[in-house]
Design a protein around this motif. Structure first.
Motif: not given
Length: 259
Positions: A2, A4-7, A60, A63-64, A67
């Motif tokens: 990951r 951006d693990s927050d999403v 965001r 973008k993830e 990824n």
């Protein structure tokens, strides 16, 4: 891995529009916010649009998703109609993102706007769809395997076209036309905004004419309503009746598991 693990965890204050939070708060009290009162009608059904996600969160999340696509991880098609997009439960979004989104935020609105079909939502299929020239560019007329559908436009900023069209008909049967003019409702996508509607309503996505558009779709299901009214796709009730007898957890238990 990951980026951006927050999403993957729903954070309402950072991810959801203040207008959406207000709409949900009022819906929990059984009241319709002014943003929901401005509904558009096709046939005997209402289709609602309203702010949902903050635009910065949309960027965001896209973008993830990019990824994930670049990682080479094995993935399924989002549904039988779209070739491009992601099935979010395969990517780890269910427990901390899409479950809370449906139970805590979609459910109050669905119950208020669609008292029968949206009364008790117990499960969902959440996925993204990706439209771009050279890939999927449109989606023909269809109806969803869902009692309630939430459709949120994530972007990107340069897309053109791809409007949603709702027709005056349900589950494979258009209303009889007394003239050559089709009865339809046209909705333009706006980044961060959601459209909520009955899954049984016939709709389509027009050709995207430029850029790229990514949407998050949540098909929300109400098994009690299905037993009475039939499957959203085949109209059968038998298999849903049998499934309900075998299901140990009711809607309250399901909800409590995530709260």
């Amino acid at each position: 891995k990951r980026a951006d693990s927050d999403v993957y965890t729903l954070n309402p204050s950072e991810m959801l529009s203040p207008d959406f939070l207000r709409i949900v708060e009022k819906a929990r009290a059984g009241k319709a916010d002014s943003a929901l009162e401005k509904s558009t009608t096709i046939g005997d059904r209402n289709v609602y649009t309203f702010p949902c996600f903050r635009q910065e969160f949309c960027k965001r999340l896209i973008k993830e998703l990019e990824n994930i696509n670049k990682s080479g991880v094995q993935k399924s098609r989002p549904n039988s109609m779209n070739n491009y997009g992601l099935l979010l439960n395969e990517m780890g979004f269910t427990d901390a993102f899409t479950d809370p989104l449906m139970f805590k935020f979609i459910q109050p609105i669905a119950k208020l706007l669609y008292p029968e079909a949206g009364k008790v939502l117990t499960s969902h299929r959440a996925f993204t769809v990706d439209y771009e020239r050279g890939k999927d560019t449109e989606l023909r007329e269809h109806y969803d395997d869902a009692e309630i559908t939430l459709n949120v436009c994530l972007g990107t900023e340069d897309f053109k076209g791809g409007d949603l069209i709702f027709f005056d008909g349900v589950r494979g049967f258009k209303a009889k036309e007394e003239s050559s003019v089709k009865k339809y409702l046209r909705i333009k996508h706006k980044i961060g905004n959601a459209v909520i509607h009955l899954g049984s309503g016939i709709h389509r996505a027009l050709h995207i004419t430029g850029g790229r558009r990514v949407n998050l779709i949540v098909w929300c299901r109400n098994p009690v309503y299905r037993i009475r009214m039939g499957c959203a796709l085949c109209r059968r009730t038998e298999r849903h009746t049998l499934a309900s007898r075998a299901e140990p957890a009711d809607a309250t238990e399901t909800k409590n598991r995530i709260e």
